[in-house]
Design an enzyme around this catalytic site. Structure first.
Site, PDB file in Angstrom:
ATOM      1  N   HIS A 156      -2.507 -18.482  37.791  1.00 57.91           N
ATOM      2  CA  HIS A 156      -3.737 -18.577  37.005  1.00 57.91           C
ATOM      3  C   HIS A 156      -4.436 -17.225  36.921  1.00 57.91           C
ATOM      4  CE1 HIS A 156      -7.037 -20.534  35.025  1.00 57.91           C
ATOM      5  NE2 HIS A 156      -6.568 -21.744  35.276  1.00 57.91           N
ATOM      6  N   ASP A 316     -16.031 -21.312  34.560  1.00 54.12           N
ATOM      7  CA  ASP A 316     -16.462 -22.575  35.184  1.00 54.12           C
ATOM      8  C   ASP A 316     -17.971 -22.643  35.307  1.00 54.12           C
ATOM      9  OD1 ASP A 316     -13.853 -23.270  35.438  1.00 54.12           O
ATOM     10  OD2 ASP A 316     -13.697 -22.845  37.579  1.00 54.12           O
ATOM     11  N   SER A 389     -10.505 -30.384  30.898  1.00 52.92           N
ATOM     12  CA  SER A 389     -10.082 -31.015  29.643  1.00 52.92           C
ATOM     13  C   SER A 389      -8.828 -30.331  29.107  1.00 52.92           C
ATOM     14  CB  SER A 389     -11.196 -30.892  28.605  1.00 52.92           C
ATOM     15  OG  SER A 389     -10.694 -31.243  27.337  1.00 52.92           O
ATOM     16  N   ASP A 399       9.430 -28.578  22.070  1.00 53.85           N
ATOM     17  CA  ASP A 399      10.811 -28.917  21.704  1.00 53.85           C
ATOM     18  C   ASP A 399      11.672 -27.662  21.810  1.00 53.85           C
ATOM     19  OD1 ASP A 399      13.176 -29.695  20.609  1.00 53.85           O
ATOM     20  OD2 ASP A 399      12.349 -30.324  18.675  1.00 53.85           O
TER      21      ASP A 399
HETATM   22  N1  COA Z   1      -8.462 -32.218  18.556  1.00 50.04           N
HETATM   23  C1  COA Z   1      -9.313 -33.266  18.516  1.00 50.04           C
HETATM   24  N2  COA Z   1     -10.626 -33.144  18.315  1.00 50.04           N
HETATM   25  C2  COA Z   1     -11.142 -31.959  18.125  1.00 50.04           C
HETATM   26  C3  COA Z   1     -10.330 -30.825  18.182  1.00 50.04           C
HETATM   27  C4  COA Z   1      -8.934 -30.983  18.381  1.00 50.04           C
HETATM   28  N3  COA Z   1      -8.088 -29.936  18.424  1.00 50.04           N
HETATM   29  N4  COA Z   1     -11.106 -29.783  18.029  1.00 50.04           N
HETATM   30  C5  COA Z   1     -12.369 -30.246  17.870  1.00 50.04           C
HETATM   31  N5  COA Z   1     -12.392 -31.560  17.888  1.00 50.04           N
HETATM   32  C6  COA Z   1     -13.621 -32.339  17.678  1.00 50.04           C
HETATM   33  C7  COA Z   1     -13.606 -33.748  18.082  1.00 50.04           C
HETATM   34  O1  COA Z   1     -14.486 -34.452  17.285  1.00 50.04           O
HETATM   35  C8  COA Z   1     -14.110 -33.731  19.495  1.00 50.04           C
HETATM   36  O2  COA Z   1     -14.932 -34.820  19.819  1.00 50.04           O
HETATM   37  P1  COA Z   1     -14.293 -36.128  20.454  1.00 50.04           P
HETATM   38  O3  COA Z   1     -13.515 -35.706  21.646  1.00 50.04           O
HETATM   39  O4  COA Z   1     -15.429 -37.000  20.828  1.00 50.04           O
HETATM   40  O5  COA Z   1     -13.419 -36.723  19.396  1.00 50.04           O
HETATM   41  C9  COA Z   1     -14.936 -32.496  19.581  1.00 50.04           C
HETATM   42  O6  COA Z   1     -14.605 -31.704  18.475  1.00 50.04           O
HETATM   43  C10 COA Z   1     -14.644 -31.758  20.832  1.00 50.04           C
HETATM   44  O7  COA Z   1     -15.329 -30.544  20.829  1.00 50.04           O
HETATM   45  P2  COA Z   1     -15.286 -29.561  22.063  1.00 50.04           P
HETATM   46  O8  COA Z   1     -16.086 -28.381  21.679  1.00 50.04           O
HETATM   47  O9  COA Z   1     -13.880 -29.325  22.505  1.00 50.04           O
HETATM   48  O10 COA Z   1     -16.130 -30.324  23.185  1.00 50.04           O
HETATM   49  P3  COA Z   1     -15.696 -31.287  24.365  1.00 50.04           P
HETATM   50  O11 COA Z   1     -16.928 -31.922  24.836  1.00 50.04           O
HETATM   51  O12 COA Z   1     -14.557 -32.137  24.029  1.00 50.04           O
HETATM   52  O13 COA Z   1     -15.178 -30.295  25.510  1.00 50.04           O
HETATM   53  C11 COA Z   1     -15.161 -28.349  26.817  1.00 50.04           C
HETATM   54  C12 COA Z   1     -16.014 -29.426  26.159  1.00 50.04           C
HETATM   55  C13 COA Z   1     -16.079 -27.385  27.513  1.00 50.04           C
HETATM   56  C14 COA Z   1     -14.220 -28.989  27.852  1.00 50.04           C
HETATM   57  C15 COA Z   1     -14.324 -27.648  25.697  1.00 50.04           C
HETATM   58  O14 COA Z   1     -15.199 -27.034  24.775  1.00 50.04           O
HETATM   59  C16 COA Z   1     -13.373 -26.598  26.228  1.00 50.04           C
HETATM   60  O15 COA Z   1     -13.737 -25.477  26.538  1.00 50.04           O
HETATM   61  N6  COA Z   1     -12.092 -26.980  26.356  1.00 50.04           N
HETATM   62  C17 COA Z   1     -11.039 -26.119  26.867  1.00 50.04           C
HETATM   63  C18 COA Z   1     -10.847 -26.403  28.334  1.00 50.04           C
HETATM   64  C19 COA Z   1      -9.700 -25.592  28.897  1.00 50.04           C
HETATM   65  O16 COA Z   1      -9.547 -24.410  28.635  1.00 50.04           O
HETATM   66  N7  COA Z   1      -8.863 -26.238  29.718  1.00 50.04           N
HETATM   67  C20 COA Z   1      -7.821 -25.585  30.403  1.00 50.04           C
HETATM   68  C21 COA Z   1      -8.364 -25.025  31.651  1.00 50.04           C
HETATM   69  S1  COA Z   1      -7.313 -23.888  32.483  1.00 50.04           S
END
Ligand code: COA
Length: 455
Positions: A156, A316, A389, A399
Site C-alpha cells: 500500500h 483517511d 468502499s 479477464d
Molecule cells: N458507480 C455507481 N454509482 C456511481 C458511480 C459509479 N462508478 N460514480 C458515482 N456514482 C453515483 C451514485 O449515485 C452513488 O450513489 P449511490 O451509491 O447511493 O448509488 C454516488 O454517486 C456515490 O458517490 P461518491 O462520491 O462515490 O460517494 P459515496 O458516499 O458512495 O462514497 C467515499 C464516499 C468517500 C467512500 C468515495 O467518495 C470514495 O472516495 N471512494 C473511493 C474509496 C477508495 O479509494 N477505496 C479504496 C481504498 S484503498
C-alpha cells in the site's frame, strides 16, 4: 486442502525501465503501508486447462510486459530516518508463485477469507529487511476441478486501491493482447513532493487535523494491547437490492435540511455497520467510538488528478460519536456524521494535512506495520471501525483471456473492525459487505446486521 508449490519465480520488466529513486508522497507513507492481498477466482474453459503451463505462462509473460509501464512495482522500498520510506526503481522484479491444490473451488465456500487462504495468498515476511521484499507478490493456484485462484499482494506504500485496480486491469488487457488503456504516471509534484527546496516555502498547516489523533480506547483501558491480541474472524454478508433500498430509505427518511443530497449507499451502509458493531461489542452508552473512512482525493484536489496517477491519493478521515448516541438515534443521524467527515476532505484540507505530516519527526505512529503485538502504530480495532468502499473501483471484470472472475474479494481475514463494501456480482444493486470482527462479537453482529434492516 493441500497446496503444492511448483515454484517461485522473480518476474522482471521485459525491457529496460527507468532507474532511480521515486520520491514518495506523505500519503504513501501513512496508514496502511503493508501489502494488501486481494483474490480473484476463475473457472477457465477446458481449452485453457491443458497444458497447465498455458495459464502460468500467459500470466508470467504479460506480467513481465506490464511491469514496463508499472516499473515502481518491480522496485524495492527502503527505510529512511523517522519511519520514512523511499522507493528505489531498480527492476529487481516481483515474486510470482505457482501452486496446485488437490482441493476444489467448492472447498472455499463463499470465498470469504479464512485460515486456508494462507495457502493461496502470498505471505509477506516483515521480519525480512523491507528492501528485500518486492512491492508485488502474486500467487496463482490451480485447483483439481480446473478452477484458478489468483492472489495479488500489493504494497500500500506503492499503490492505493484505485492504483492497484488500475494495475490489475492493465495487466489483464496486456494478457489479452490489447494495448495499455491508461498510462500510469508518477509525477509526485501533483501532491507537492519534490518541489524545489530553495523555492517558496509551503504554507504551514492551517487546519485542524484530528484525523491523525489516536482513536479512542475502550473505557477503563489505558492501552489497546489486549484488543490487538484477540482472535478475529471475517464474514461476507450479502444484501439484496431490496435490503439496500430499505436501508437507504431509512437513512434518508428524516434527512436534516442541511444535507439536501440523499445519503448514498456507502453513507447508509457504513452507518449501519458502525451501529451494529457498537451493539455487538456491547459498549457502554458513553463509549467514544470512531469510524475511519478512506476517501479518494483524486477528484477533490484542484485541479483533479488526471486518470492514471499511480501511488496513494486516498486520505483517511474519522467520524466520531458515542455508542449510545449511535444506537439510539435514527440511522440518518449516523449517515450525517459520515457525510460531514467525508466533506472535510477538500483540496485545502489535503494540502494542509500533507504539510502536517511532513512536519512530523517520526511517522511510525501513523503506520499500520508497527501495530502487531505492540501498542505502537495505527490500530482501528474495538471500539473503532474502518469501512472502505470499493463501490466505484474497477475491481470486477478482470479477464486475462479465459473469462472474467467469478469472485473478487479481500485475501486476508485477521483484522478487528476492518470492513469493505463491494457491489454484488450476483444481483445488480445488491451489495456484499466483508466484515472482520473479534470472534466473540461476530454472531451478534450478524444478527443485528439483518434484523435492523427496517424502514
Ligand atoms: N458507480 C455507481 N454509482 C456511481 C458511480 C459509479 N462508478 N460514480 C458515482 N456514482 C453515483 C451514485 O449515485 C452513488 O450513489 P449511490 O451509491 O447511493 O448509488 C454516488 O454517486 C456515490 O458517490 P461518491 O462520491 O462515490 O460517494 P459515496 O458516499 O458512495 O462514497 C467515499 C464516499 C468517500 C467512500 C468515495 O467518495 C470514495 O472516495 N471512494 C473511493 C474509496 C477508495 O479509494 N477505496 C479504496 C481504498 S484503498
Amino acid at each position: 486442502m493441500t497446496v503444492r508449490y511448483r515454484g517461485t519465480y522473480t518476474v522482471k520488466p521485459e525491457t529496460a525501465t527507468w532507474v532511480g529513486h521515486l520520491p514518495l508522497s506523505e500519503l504513501d507513507q501513512i496508514g496502511t503501508i503493508t501489502h494488501v492481498p486481494n483474490i480473484y477466482i476463475f473457472r477457465p474453459p477446458p481449452e485453457w486447462l491443458h497444458p497447465v503451463d498455458a495459464i502460468f505462462g500467459t500470466l508470467r509473460g504479460s506480467l513481465s510486459r506490464v511491469l514496463v509501464p508499472f516499473y515502481p512495482l518491480a522496485g524495492r522500498l527502503r527505510w529512511l530516518d523517522g519511519g520514512r520510506l523511499r522507493l528505489d526503481c531498480n527492476a529487481m522484479g516481483v515474486w510470482f508463485i505457482e501452486a496446485e491444490s488437490d482441493g476444489e473451488l467448492n472447498d472455499l465456500g463463499d470465498f470469504c477469507p479464512r485460515p486456508e487462504f494462507e495457502q493461496i495468498v502470498p505471505s509477506v515476511d516483515y521480519t525480512m529487511p523491507i528492501h528485500e521484499l518486492p512491492p508485488l507478490l502474486v500467487q496463482v493456484t490451480k485447483f483439481k476441478c480446473g478452477g484458478l485462484a489468483l492472489s495479488a499482494s500489493i504494497s500500500h506504500a506503492v499503490a492505493d486501491g484505485p492504483s492497484a485496480a488500475h494495475f490489475m486491469t492493465e495487466w489483464a488487457r496486456l494478457a489479452r493482447g490489447e494495448p495499455l488503456g491508461i498510462e500510469p504516471y508518477y509525477d509526485r509534484k501533483v501532491l507537492w513532493v519534490g518541489e524545489d527546496p530553495t523555492g517558496p516555502l509551503l504554507p504551514p498547516p492551517n487546519l485542524e487535523h484530528s484525523e491523525f489523533d489516536h482513536p479512542p480506547l475502550l473505557i477503563g483501558h489505558t492501552s489497546d494491547l489486549e484488543q490487538r491480541k484477540k482472535k478475529t474472524t471475517m464474514v461476507m454478508l450479502k444484501l439484496t437490492k431490496t435490503q439496500v433500498e430499505t436501508l437507504k430509505n431509512a437513512a434518508n427518511k428524516d434527512r436534516a435540511g442541511h444535507h439536501p443530497r440523499p445519503y448514498t449507499r456507502y453513507e447508509t451502509m457504513s452507518a449501519h455497520i458502525w451501529r451494529c458493531a457498537c451493539k455487538a461489542r456491547k459498549h457502554k452508552p458513553e463509549q467514544p467510538t470512531t469510524l475511519c473512512i478512506c476517501v479518494d482525493a483524486r477528484s477533490r484536489l484542484r485541479p483533479s488528478l488526471k486518470p492514471g496517477y499511480f501511488g496513494n491519493a486516498t486520505f483517511d478521515v474519522a467520524a466520531a460519536g458515542t455508542s449510545g448516541e449511535l444506537a439510539s438515534s435514527p440511522l440518518g443521524c449516523t449517515s450525517s456524521k459520515i457525510r460531514e467527515a467525508i466533506e472535510t476532505v477538500t483540496h485545502d484540507h489535503v494540502r494542509s494535512a500533507i504539510e502536517h505530516i511532513r512536519r512530523q519527526p517520526d511517522l511510525t505512529m501513523f503506520q499500520d506495520l508497527h501495530a502487531l503485538g505492540s501498542t505502537q502504530g495505527l490500530f482501528y480495532g474495538n471500539p473503532n471501525l474502518g469501512v472502505v468502499s470499493w463501490l466505484t473501483l474497477l475491481v470486477y471484470g478482470l479477464d486475462f483471456g479465459w473469462g472474467r472472475e467469478i469472485h473478487m474479494g479481500p485475501g486476508n481475514h485477521d483484522f478487528d473492525g476492518d470492513c469493505l463494501v463491494l457491489p454484488s456480482l450476483e444481483e445488480e444493486g445488491g451489495l456484499v459487505v466483508a466484515v472482520g470482527l473479534k470472534i466473540a462479537h461476530m454472531e451478534d453482529f450478524k444478527k443485528f446486521f439483518y434484523e435492523d434492516i427496517v424502514d
